[in-house]
Structures are given as structure tokens and as C-alpha cells.
Design a protein around this motif. Structure first.
Motif, PDB file in Angstrom:
ATOM      1  N   ASP A 284       0.822  -1.207   0.000  1.00 26.35           N
ATOM      2  CA  ASP A 284       0.000   0.000   0.000  1.00 26.35           C
ATOM      3  C   ASP A 284       0.858   1.259   0.000  1.00 26.35           C
ATOM      4  O   ASP A 284       0.510   2.259  -0.650  1.00 26.35           O
ATOM      5  CB  ASP A 284      -0.925  -0.002   1.219  1.00 26.35           C
ATOM      6  CG  ASP A 284      -1.975  -1.101   1.153  1.00 26.35           C
ATOM      7  OD1 ASP A 284      -2.236  -1.591   0.037  1.00 26.35           O
ATOM      8  OD2 ASP A 284      -2.524  -1.457   2.210  1.00 26.35           O
ATOM      9  N   GLU A 285       1.956   1.211   0.717  1.00 26.82           N
ATOM     10  CA  GLU A 285       2.837   2.377   0.764  1.00 26.82           C
ATOM     11  C   GLU A 285       3.539   2.602  -0.571  1.00 26.82           C
ATOM     12  O   GLU A 285       3.788   3.751  -0.964  1.00 26.82           O
ATOM     13  CB  GLU A 285       3.858   2.207   1.888  1.00 26.82           C
ATOM     14  CG  GLU A 285       3.216   2.205   3.266  1.00 26.82           C
ATOM     15  CD  GLU A 285       4.168   1.739   4.344  1.00 26.82           C
ATOM     16  OE1 GLU A 285       3.835   1.912   5.529  1.00 26.82           O
ATOM     17  OE2 GLU A 285       5.242   1.191   3.998  1.00 26.82           O
ATOM     18  N   ARG A 286       3.847   1.536  -1.278  1.00 28.71           N
ATOM     19  CA  ARG A 286       4.409   1.702  -2.621  1.00 28.71           C
ATOM     20  C   ARG A 286       3.407   2.379  -3.541  1.00 28.71           C
ATOM     21  O   ARG A 286       3.770   3.259  -4.337  1.00 28.71           O
ATOM     22  CB  ARG A 286       4.799   0.342  -3.195  1.00 28.71           C
ATOM     23  CG  ARG A 286       5.945  -0.351  -2.481  1.00 28.71           C
ATOM     24  CD  ARG A 286       6.148  -1.745  -3.040  1.00 28.71           C
ATOM     25  NE  ARG A 286       7.158  -2.480  -2.280  1.00 28.71           N
ATOM     26  CZ  ARG A 286       7.417  -3.779  -2.480  1.00 28.71           C
ATOM     27  NH1 ARG A 286       6.760  -4.449  -3.418  1.00 28.71           N
ATOM     28  NH2 ARG A 286       8.344  -4.371  -1.749  1.00 28.71           N
TER      29      ARG A 286
ATOM     30  N   ALA B 102       1.697   7.213  -6.446  1.00 32.33           N
ATOM     31  CA  ALA B 102       0.645   8.214  -6.658  1.00 32.33           C
ATOM     32  C   ALA B 102       1.166   9.613  -6.358  1.00 32.33           C
ATOM     33  O   ALA B 102       0.803  10.587  -7.035  1.00 32.33           O
ATOM     34  CB  ALA B 102      -0.557   7.887  -5.776  1.00 32.33           C
ATOM     35  N   HIS B 103       2.019   9.726  -5.361  1.00 35.28           N
ATOM     36  CA  HIS B 103       2.627  11.015  -5.032  1.00 35.28           C
ATOM     37  C   HIS B 103       3.478  11.530  -6.194  1.00 35.28           C
ATOM     38  O   HIS B 103       3.367  12.706  -6.594  1.00 35.28           O
ATOM     39  CB  HIS B 103       3.480  10.856  -3.771  1.00 35.28           C
ATOM     40  CG  HIS B 103       4.223  12.088  -3.386  1.00 35.28           C
ATOM     41  ND1 HIS B 103       3.784  12.962  -2.413  1.00 35.28           N
ATOM     42  CD2 HIS B 103       5.401  12.613  -3.845  1.00 35.28           C
ATOM     43  CE1 HIS B 103       4.639  13.956  -2.291  1.00 35.28           C
ATOM     44  NE2 HIS B 103       5.636  13.763  -3.145  1.00 35.28           N
ATOM     45  N   GLU B 104       4.310  10.689  -6.741  1.00 41.05           N
ATOM     46  CA  GLU B 104       5.181  11.121  -7.837  1.00 41.05           C
ATOM     47  C   GLU B 104       4.381  11.395  -9.110  1.00 41.05           C
ATOM     48  O   GLU B 104       4.717  12.312  -9.873  1.00 41.05           O
ATOM     49  CB  GLU B 104       6.257  10.064  -8.098  1.00 41.05           C
ATOM     50  CG  GLU B 104       7.159   9.761  -6.914  1.00 41.05           C
ATOM     51  CD  GLU B 104       7.914  10.988  -6.420  1.00 41.05           C
ATOM     52  OE1 GLU B 104       8.023  11.972  -7.175  1.00 41.05           O
ATOM     53  OE2 GLU B 104       8.393  10.962  -5.274  1.00 41.05           O
ATOM     54  N   ARG B 105       3.329  10.627  -9.342  1.00 41.49           N
ATOM     55  CA  ARG B 105       2.486  10.900 -10.514  1.00 41.49           C
ATOM     56  C   ARG B 105       1.810  12.266 -10.379  1.00 41.49           C
ATOM     57  O   ARG B 105       1.593  12.952 -11.388  1.00 41.49           O
ATOM     58  CB  ARG B 105       1.425   9.807 -10.672  1.00 41.49           C
ATOM     59  CG  ARG B 105       1.971   8.482 -11.164  1.00 41.49           C
ATOM     60  CD  ARG B 105       0.852   7.562 -11.627  1.00 41.49           C
ATOM     61  NE  ARG B 105       1.399   6.260 -12.006  1.00 41.49           N
ATOM     62  CZ  ARG B 105       1.416   5.201 -11.215  1.00 41.49           C
ATOM     63  NH1 ARG B 105       0.902   5.279  -9.973  1.00 41.49           N
ATOM     64  NH2 ARG B 105       1.928   4.051 -11.627  1.00 41.49           N
TER      65      ARG B 105
ATOM     66  N   ALA C 239       3.924   6.163   4.346  1.00 36.47           N
ATOM     67  CA  ALA C 239       4.838   6.060   3.206  1.00 36.47           C
ATOM     68  C   ALA C 239       5.822   7.228   3.184  1.00 36.47           C
ATOM     69  O   ALA C 239       7.030   7.043   2.967  1.00 36.47           O
ATOM     70  CB  ALA C 239       4.043   6.009   1.904  1.00 36.47           C
ATOM     71  N   VAL C 240       5.327   8.429   3.429  1.00 38.14           N
ATOM     72  CA  VAL C 240       6.197   9.605   3.446  1.00 38.14           C
ATOM     73  C   VAL C 240       7.209   9.498   4.583  1.00 38.14           C
ATOM     74  O   VAL C 240       8.411   9.751   4.406  1.00 38.14           O
ATOM     75  CB  VAL C 240       5.356  10.894   3.580  1.00 38.14           C
ATOM     76  CG1 VAL C 240       6.248  12.100   3.832  1.00 38.14           C
ATOM     77  CG2 VAL C 240       4.525  11.109   2.327  1.00 38.14           C
ATOM     78  N   GLY C 241       6.740   9.113   5.761  1.00 35.16           N
ATOM     79  CA  GLY C 241       7.640   9.004   6.910  1.00 35.16           C
ATOM     80  C   GLY C 241       8.701   7.945   6.711  1.00 35.16           C
ATOM     81  O   GLY C 241       9.886   8.175   6.993  1.00 35.16           O
TER      82      GLY C 241
END
Length: 334
Positions: A160-162, A167-170, A226-228
Motif C-alpha cells: 500500500d505504501e508503494r 501516486a505522489h510522484e504521478r 509512506a512519506v515518513g
């Protein structure tokens, strides 16, 4: 002009102090647009005000006034700009323009490097996984852009974190966030007082990508984890010169993700809009006053030139022997 020409400087200083605070009170996407518009308008107002001050002082130089055919005395009386202020403004403007050109070349080289990296990455899909144990994850702008993730980063995250990381980079690529960064870097190069807006802008872009990733994944806590984890895994490593999930103030980003989504607020936008309107109005007023001032100085010079031309000898009254007055030209008739 003497007052209105200085208002863009005051507006720039106020936005440099209040801009980052107001941006944190807005949802990240409108905050990014507001900061970009504020940077562009205030940078243009800054340069325009410096140019008006420099030109007004330069116009009082006798040699320049002779070429422009206007009166130095009338110009000084209408707008007494000290020469030290004028030449100081010219120097600051010249340094800013040189700095802007250097920053423009640097940004152009960065975009060219990003496109070359995109072309040399393995595979033809949007995602490029590199065989590197160092935890890396960033987006490279291009046509189209690419997302680069190392195997070391993938091993640090769950499934899920991947998904949240990708999604963040997209979101960075889809929003063309590199263009926002270019605007902030160029305006800060022209006007150093706008550097706080550039720093706040980088944080807002990461928050924008975080919120879009949270909407895509459907769980804000997963994105926060995921960010942390990505930030902890890459701690002490060299940061890539691109949009990365580990960018910005990570603790503040995680705290915002663990809180409810930011509410829409209109007061910061209205406040910033009023400041920008004041900046534009004052600059336009100063430019109009400068134009009228030069016209008046040219008319004064024309009038002075007319007064210097030889005039006809005036007719004076003289008394004749019969007591009558005759209008005659300077000579007495017998």
C-alpha cells in the motif's frame, strides 16, 4: 509618483512575511497557484518600480535631458528623486537582471538534464525501477516525464505504501510542478525578498502531491506512513535534484496527513489579491505620473526656448506738445 512608486516595495516585503503563513492556511493546490501569481506580480512590480526610480534620476542628468529635450529644473520640481537613490535603484535592477539570466540558464540546463535522463532510463513505461540499494524515489519532468524508484526504496515500503509513493510522484508529473518551481526560482533570483515564497512553494507542492495521493489511495494514514518511512530510509543520503517524496518539511507533511483534509478558506486569497491589486494600481499610477511629468518638463523646456528668442521692441506712449498721447515705436516725432 514619489509615494506610489515605493508601494510595490512595501507589498513585496509584506508578502515575503505573510505569504508563507497564508499559504499554509489554504489547500495546497490553490496555495501553489496563489504563490506563483504573487511571485510573478510582485517581481514585475519590483522591477518596474526600480526602473522608474532609475529612469527619473537618469533623466535629471543634463546630457540626458538635452537628448530628451526636457527641463531638468521642471523635472526636479515635479519629482525630486535623489541621484543616489536613482543610481542605487539602477544598480539593484542590473544585479537582479543578471541574476535572473543566470538562474534562467541554470533552470534550462536542469530541464535538459531531466529530459536526457528520461531518455536514458531503462524501459519505456512511466515507471523506471533502477537496480540501486540506496533508497531513491523522484519524478523527472519530460515529454512525458518518468518516475524513478530504486529497489532499495521498494524494499523499505509495503504494498500500500508503494502505491501511495507512486501516486505522489504521478501527482508531481500531472500537475507540472517543475514549472511552479521554475517560476519561484526565477522570481527569487530577480528579487531576493521573494525567497521565502520559493521555500514555502516547495513545501506546498509536496503537500499538493500528498493530498492527491491520499485521494487516489483512499487512506491518508497510508500516505503519511509512506512519506515518513521513505524519509527515514533516505535520511543522510544525497537528495536528488528533482521532485522527490522526501522533499519539504516531512514532519509537517505527516502531521497534515494525519489530520483531516484542509478546509477551503477565502480570506487568505482575498487578502493576497488585495495586496497584488494595490501593487499593480500603484505601479500603473507611478508610470502614468512619470509620463505626465516628462510631458510637463518638455513643455517647460519649449517655453524656456521661446522666452529666449528676440522680441520686438515694445511700443511706448509719449507726450506731444499738444498734450495728446500717441502710441509710437521708441522714436519721437518732431
Amino acid at each position: 509618483m514619489l509615494v506610489s512608486v515605493y508601494i510595490p516595495f512595501v507589498v513585496t516585503a509584506v508578502l515575503a512575511v505573510l505569504g508563507p503563513r497564508l499559504a499554509r492556511r489554504l489547500p495546497p493546490r490553490p496555495a501553489a497557484w496563489a504563490l506563483a501569481c504573487a511571485a510573478l506580480v510582485t517581481a514585475a512590480g519590483w522591477a518596474g518600480a526600480l526602473g522608474l526610480l532609475a529612469f527619473t534620476g537618469l533623466a535629471q542628468v543634463p546630457q540626458v535631458a538635452a537628448e530628451g529635450r526636457w527641463s531638468v529644473a521642471a523635472l526636479r520640481a515635479a519629482d525630486p528623486v535623489y541621484r543616489v537613490v536613482a543610481f542605487g535603484s539602477a544598480l539593484v535592477l542590473a544585479v537582479g537582471i543578471v541574476s535572473l539570466l543566470v538562474a534562467g540558464v541554470r533552470q534550462a540546463r536542469h530541464l535538459v538534464w531531466a529530459r536526457r535522463e528520461c531518455a536514458h532510463l531503462p524501459g519505456e513505461t512511466e515507471l523506471a525501477v533502477v537496480d540501486d540499494d540506496a533508497p531513491l524515489a523522484f519524478a523527472l519532468p519530460g515529454a512525458p516525464g518518468r518516475i524513478v524508484v530504486s529497489r532499495g526504496m521498494l524494499r523499505c515500503l509495503g504494498n500500500d505504501e508503494r502505491e501511495a509513493l507512486l501516486a505522489h510522484e504521478r501527482a508531481h508529473l500531472r500537475g507540472r510542478h517543475h514549472l511552479f518551481q521554475t517560476v519561484w526560482r526565477l522570481t527569487a533570483a530577480l528579487n531576493p525578498l521573494l525567497r521565502p515564497l520559493a521555500v514555502a512553494g516547495d513545501f506546498v507542492l509536496e503537500r499538493w502531491a500528498d493530498e492527491e495521493a491520499a485521494e487516489r489511495v483512499g487512506d491518508r494514514r497510508v500516505v503519511a506512513h509512506a512519506v515518513g518511512r521513505a524519509a527515514l530510509a533516505s535520511a543522510g543520503k544525497r537528495r536528488p535534484v528533482a521532485l522527490a517524496v522526501t522533499g519539504g518539511a516531512v514532519p509537517q507533511r505527516v502531521r497534515a496527513l494525519l489530520a483531516p483534509p484542509p478546509a477551503r478558506r477565502s480570506l487568505p486569497l482575498v487578502t493576497g489579491g488585495l495586496l497584488l491589486a494595490v501593487c499593480c494600481t500603484s505601479l500603473a499610477n507611478a508610470a502614468s505620473d512619470s509620463d505626465h511629468m516628462l510631458d510637463s518638463a518638455q513643455w517647460a523646456q519649449c517655453a524656456a526656448g521661446t522666452d529666449d528668442s528676440p522680441l520686438e521692441q515694445p511700443r511706448i506712449p509719449v507726450s506731444c506738445c499738444d498734450g495728446r498721447e500717441h502710441q509710437e515705436s521708441g522714436e519721437h516725432r518732431p
